[in-house]
Write a protein that holds these residues in place. Structure first.
Motif, PDB file in Angstrom:
ATOM      1  N   VAL A 144       0.840  -1.210   0.000  1.00 33.86           N
ATOM      2  CA  VAL A 144       0.000   0.000   0.000  1.00 33.86           C
ATOM      3  C   VAL A 144       0.871   1.255   0.000  1.00 33.86           C
ATOM      4  O   VAL A 144       2.037   1.217   0.395  1.00 33.86           O
ATOM      5  CB  VAL A 144      -0.937   0.026   1.236  1.00 33.86           C
ATOM      6  CG1 VAL A 144      -1.869  -1.175   1.230  1.00 33.86           C
ATOM      7  CG2 VAL A 144      -0.167   0.092   2.541  1.00 33.86           C
ATOM      8  N   ASN A 145       0.265   2.360  -0.435  1.00 28.15           N
ATOM      9  CA  ASN A 145       0.980   3.632  -0.293  1.00 28.15           C
ATOM     10  C   ASN A 145       0.318   4.570   0.723  1.00 28.15           C
ATOM     11  O   ASN A 145       0.843   5.641   1.000  1.00 28.15           O
ATOM     12  CB  ASN A 145       1.232   4.331  -1.632  1.00 28.15           C
ATOM     13  CG  ASN A 145       0.014   4.415  -2.516  1.00 28.15           C
ATOM     14  OD1 ASN A 145      -1.083   4.045  -2.104  1.00 28.15           O
ATOM     15  ND2 ASN A 145       0.184   4.910  -3.727  1.00 28.15           N
ATOM     16  N   VAL A 146      -0.805   4.154   1.279  1.00 22.57           N
ATOM     17  CA  VAL A 146      -1.352   4.884   2.433  1.00 22.57           C
ATOM     18  C   VAL A 146      -1.663   3.852   3.515  1.00 22.57           C
ATOM     19  O   VAL A 146      -2.518   2.978   3.335  1.00 22.57           O
ATOM     20  CB  VAL A 146      -2.632   5.679   2.077  1.00 22.57           C
ATOM     21  CG1 VAL A 146      -3.198   6.340   3.329  1.00 22.57           C
ATOM     22  CG2 VAL A 146      -2.336   6.729   1.010  1.00 22.57           C
ATOM     23  N   PHE A 147      -0.939   3.981   4.618  1.00 21.30           N
ATOM     24  CA  PHE A 147      -1.115   3.041   5.726  1.00 21.30           C
ATOM     25  C   PHE A 147      -1.683   3.830   6.892  1.00 21.30           C
ATOM     26  O   PHE A 147      -1.080   4.810   7.329  1.00 21.30           O
ATOM     27  CB  PHE A 147       0.255   2.449   6.096  1.00 21.30           C
ATOM     28  CG  PHE A 147       0.192   1.467   7.222  1.00 21.30           C
ATOM     29  CD1 PHE A 147       0.073   0.117   6.984  1.00 21.30           C
ATOM     30  CD2 PHE A 147       0.231   1.919   8.535  1.00 21.30           C
ATOM     31  CE1 PHE A 147       0.007  -0.781   8.036  1.00 21.30           C
ATOM     32  CE2 PHE A 147       0.161   1.022   9.588  1.00 21.30           C
ATOM     33  CZ  PHE A 147       0.044  -0.332   9.339  1.00 21.30           C
ATOM     34  N   ILE A 148      -2.833   3.426   7.378  1.00 21.33           N
ATOM     35  CA  ILE A 148      -3.467   4.194   8.456  1.00 21.33           C
ATOM     36  C   ILE A 148      -3.867   3.257   9.581  1.00 21.33           C
ATOM     37  O   ILE A 148      -4.282   2.112   9.324  1.00 21.33           O
ATOM     38  CB  ILE A 148      -4.667   5.006   7.915  1.00 21.33           C
ATOM     39  CG1 ILE A 148      -5.190   5.988   8.965  1.00 21.33           C
ATOM     40  CG2 ILE A 148      -5.787   4.108   7.417  1.00 21.33           C
ATOM     41  CD1 ILE A 148      -6.118   7.059   8.400  1.00 21.33           C
ATOM     42  N   CYS A 149      -3.738   3.736  10.803  1.00 20.77           N
ATOM     43  CA  CYS A 149      -3.986   2.838  11.933  1.00 20.77           C
ATOM     44  C   CYS A 149      -4.230   3.625  13.215  1.00 20.77           C
ATOM     45  O   CYS A 149      -3.494   4.551  13.534  1.00 20.77           O
ATOM     46  CB  CYS A 149      -2.752   1.934  12.091  1.00 20.77           C
ATOM     47  SG  CYS A 149      -2.845   0.789  13.462  1.00 20.77           S
ATOM     48  N   ASN A 150      -5.276   3.229  13.914  1.00 22.29           N
ATOM     49  CA  ASN A 150      -5.520   3.748  15.259  1.00 22.29           C
ATOM     50  C   ASN A 150      -5.464   2.556  16.207  1.00 22.29           C
ATOM     51  O   ASN A 150      -6.484   1.950  16.524  1.00 22.29           O
ATOM     52  CB  ASN A 150      -6.890   4.435  15.325  1.00 22.29           C
ATOM     53  CG  ASN A 150      -7.246   4.886  16.735  1.00 22.29           C
ATOM     54  OD1 ASN A 150      -6.388   4.938  17.618  1.00 22.29           O
ATOM     55  ND2 ASN A 150      -8.519   5.204  16.946  1.00 22.29           N
ATOM     56  N   PRO A 151      -4.246   2.182  16.612  1.00 25.76           N
ATOM     57  CA  PRO A 151      -4.114   0.972  17.439  1.00 25.76           C
ATOM     58  C   PRO A 151      -4.497   1.255  18.883  1.00 25.76           C
ATOM     59  O   PRO A 151      -4.646   2.411  19.274  1.00 25.76           O
ATOM     60  CB  PRO A 151      -2.617   0.668  17.348  1.00 25.76           C
ATOM     61  CG  PRO A 151      -1.980   2.008  17.235  1.00 25.76           C
ATOM     62  CD  PRO A 151      -2.955   2.868  16.451  1.00 25.76           C
ATOM     63  N   PRO A 152      -4.623   0.204  19.698  1.00 28.04           N
ATOM     64  CA  PRO A 152      -4.784   0.442  21.135  1.00 28.04           C
ATOM     65  C   PRO A 152      -3.491   1.052  21.673  1.00 28.04           C
ATOM     66  O   PRO A 152      -2.417   0.530  21.382  1.00 28.04           O
ATOM     67  CB  PRO A 152      -5.021  -0.951  21.712  1.00 28.04           C
ATOM     68  CG  PRO A 152      -4.515  -1.900  20.690  1.00 28.04           C
ATOM     69  CD  PRO A 152      -4.624  -1.221  19.362  1.00 28.04           C
ATOM     70  N   TYR A 153      -3.581   2.138  22.419  1.00 30.05           N
ATOM     71  CA  TYR A 153      -2.342   2.780  22.884  1.00 30.05           C
ATOM     72  C   TYR A 153      -2.360   3.217  24.348  1.00 30.05           C
ATOM     73  O   TYR A 153      -1.503   3.953  24.802  1.00 30.05           O
ATOM     74  CB  TYR A 153      -1.977   3.969  21.991  1.00 30.05           C
ATOM     75  CG  TYR A 153      -3.039   5.032  21.777  1.00 30.05           C
ATOM     76  CD1 TYR A 153      -3.467   5.851  22.827  1.00 30.05           C
ATOM     77  CD2 TYR A 153      -3.588   5.244  20.517  1.00 30.05           C
ATOM     78  CE1 TYR A 153      -4.421   6.840  22.617  1.00 30.05           C
ATOM     79  CE2 TYR A 153      -4.547   6.225  20.300  1.00 30.05           C
ATOM     80  CZ  TYR A 153      -4.953   7.024  21.348  1.00 30.05           C
ATOM     81  OH  TYR A 153      -5.890   7.996  21.140  1.00 30.05           O
ATOM     82  N   ILE A 154      -3.354   2.780  25.103  1.00 34.25           N
ATOM     83  CA  ILE A 154      -3.377   3.142  26.524  1.00 34.25           C
ATOM     84  C   ILE A 154      -2.406   2.214  27.273  1.00 34.25           C
ATOM     85  O   ILE A 154      -2.523   0.985  27.147  1.00 34.25           O
ATOM     86  CB  ILE A 154      -4.791   2.954  27.117  1.00 34.25           C
ATOM     87  CG1 ILE A 154      -5.851   3.581  26.213  1.00 34.25           C
ATOM     88  CG2 ILE A 154      -4.852   3.423  28.570  1.00 34.25           C
ATOM     89  CD1 ILE A 154      -6.323   4.929  26.546  1.00 34.25           C
ATOM     90  N   PRO A 155      -1.466   2.771  28.034  1.00 34.98           N
ATOM     91  CA  PRO A 155      -0.582   1.901  28.825  1.00 34.98           C
ATOM     92  C   PRO A 155      -1.414   1.047  29.790  1.00 34.98           C
ATOM     93  O   PRO A 155      -2.356   1.563  30.411  1.00 34.98           O
ATOM     94  CB  PRO A 155       0.297   2.891  29.599  1.00 34.98           C
ATOM     95  CG  PRO A 155       0.229   4.176  28.816  1.00 34.98           C
ATOM     96  CD  PRO A 155      -1.139   4.199  28.198  1.00 34.98           C
ATOM     97  N   ASP A 156      -1.064  -0.233  29.913  1.00 42.11           N
ATOM     98  CA  ASP A 156      -1.857  -1.140  30.766  1.00 42.11           C
ATOM     99  C   ASP A 156      -2.138  -0.560  32.156  1.00 42.11           C
ATOM    100  O   ASP A 156      -3.270  -0.635  32.631  1.00 42.11           O
ATOM    101  CB  ASP A 156      -1.177  -2.507  30.892  1.00 42.11           C
ATOM    102  CG  ASP A 156      -1.255  -3.297  29.588  1.00 42.11           C
ATOM    103  OD1 ASP A 156      -2.027  -2.884  28.697  1.00 42.11           O
ATOM    104  OD2 ASP A 156      -0.538  -4.303  29.451  1.00 42.11           O
ATOM    105  N   PRO A 157      -1.117   0.032  32.811  1.00 42.82           N
ATOM    106  CA  PRO A 157      -1.390   0.538  34.171  1.00 42.82           C
ATOM    107  C   PRO A 157      -2.450   1.653  34.192  1.00 42.82           C
ATOM    108  O   PRO A 157      -3.076   1.859  35.225  1.00 42.82           O
ATOM    109  CB  PRO A 157      -0.036   1.087  34.642  1.00 42.82           C
ATOM    110  CG  PRO A 157       0.981   0.518  33.709  1.00 42.82           C
ATOM    111  CD  PRO A 157       0.292   0.199  32.432  1.00 42.82           C
TER     112      PRO A 157
END
Ligand code: GLN
Length: 290
Positions: free
Chosen positions: A185-198
């Motif tokens: 692909v030439n456009v890669f988009i992502c909203n991953p989980p990013y909250i630190p576990d603690p």
């Protein structure tokens, strides 16, 4: 005895206020129940409210106050980039900040690939907001979307069908479906989980108890998905590509460093803040030499 719409709404807002909840929730619910816009509701404030509607409102407001059930799980949808998306407890409820990720991606991609065919992939699509919105804004783009959750993919497929977006959906873990099919692909988009576990424990109950943890928890430091994704990125990007990530506040430099470690001087990385001045997006323009 029937109450007027105004009386019912006054009860709702004072009850919501009393418990520290958003006082607008009663109005949002009632508008959805009566299928009226704000203006129409205002013209009908003195009208009597049917007992069934009043009972419904009271029950739903109590559910929100006592159990933290999100309004969007009661109405079944949330607006994103001007379109209604079906949501369920299997997907993250769309956040307004994520609209800024879409706007920043569109602006850059349109500039980078004015007449080249554009192949987009959204990893961890959830309700499908990113993939569906990009596909509808640019029907000529080739858009694919991946999720590890079958339930989320069902919701995303439903949204794509309802809104008329043409998307290739893949079930799988992060980039695996792209690696297996050799799709680039030439456009890669992502909203991953990013909250630190603690930090998961201190989230608001509306989020903690009702949004899926799989869409929120990003490992000990919140960065584990970025690490895994960025390690494989060189294999799935075309020679010139845009990478767009949603990120958590304070994560920008770490993610920039991961990209620079992998792509060196071939990555031009920008960290952007959202409307609330919080770091919220990383955009990287990459010349991928492999
Ligand atoms: N912005 C979301 C929240 O704070 C988190 C989304 C995510 O982890 N991708 O609830």
């Amino acid at each position: 005895m029937k109450r007027s719409i105004q009386e019912a709404l006054r009860w709702a807002s004072s009850f919501l206020n009393q418990y520290g909840r958003d006082a607008n929730v009663g109005e949002i619910l009632l508008r959805d129940r009566l299928q009226v816009d704000r203006t129409e509701l205002l013209t009908r404030l003195q009208d009597p409210l049917d007992i069934a509607d009043d009972d419904w409102l009271e029950e739903k407001v109590r559910d929100h106050v006592m159990k933290g059930i999100p309004v969007q799980h009661i109405t079944g949808y949330e607006w994103f980039y001007g379109r209604p998306f079906t949501v369920s407890p299997d997907v993250l409820i769309p956040r307004p900040e994520t609209e800024e990720l879409v706007a920043g991606t569109l602006r850059r991609a349109q500039h980078m690939f004015p007449q080249r065919s554009t192949h987009v992939c959204d990893i961890g699509t959830g309700s499908g907001i990113l993939a569906v919105t990009l596909a509808l804004e640019h029907p000529e783009w080739y858009v694919s979307a991946v999720d590890i959750s079958h339930e989320a993919l069902d919701v995303a497929r439903k949204n794509a069908a309802n809104l008329g977006a043409n998307i290739a959906f893949y079930h799988g873990n992060l980039l695996e479906p792209l690696l297996l099919t050799g799709h680039q692909v030439n456009v890669f988009i992502c909203n991953p989980p990013y909250i630190p576990d603690p930090d998961m424990l201190s989230l608001d109950d509306v989020v903690k108890d009702h949004d899926p943890a799989i869409a929120l928890a990003g490992g000990e430091d919140g960065l584990s998905m970025y690490r895994r994704i960025i390690a494989d990125l060189p294999k799935v990007l075309m020679d010139k590509a845009l990478v767009a990530f949603e990120i958590g506040s304070g994560q920008g430099m770490s993610i920039k460093n991961m990209l620079v470690d992998v792509f060196g001087a071939n990555a031009r990385v920008e960290i952007e803040t959202d409307i609330n001045q919080k770091e919220r997006m990383v955009f990287a323009i990459i010349h991928n030499n492999k």
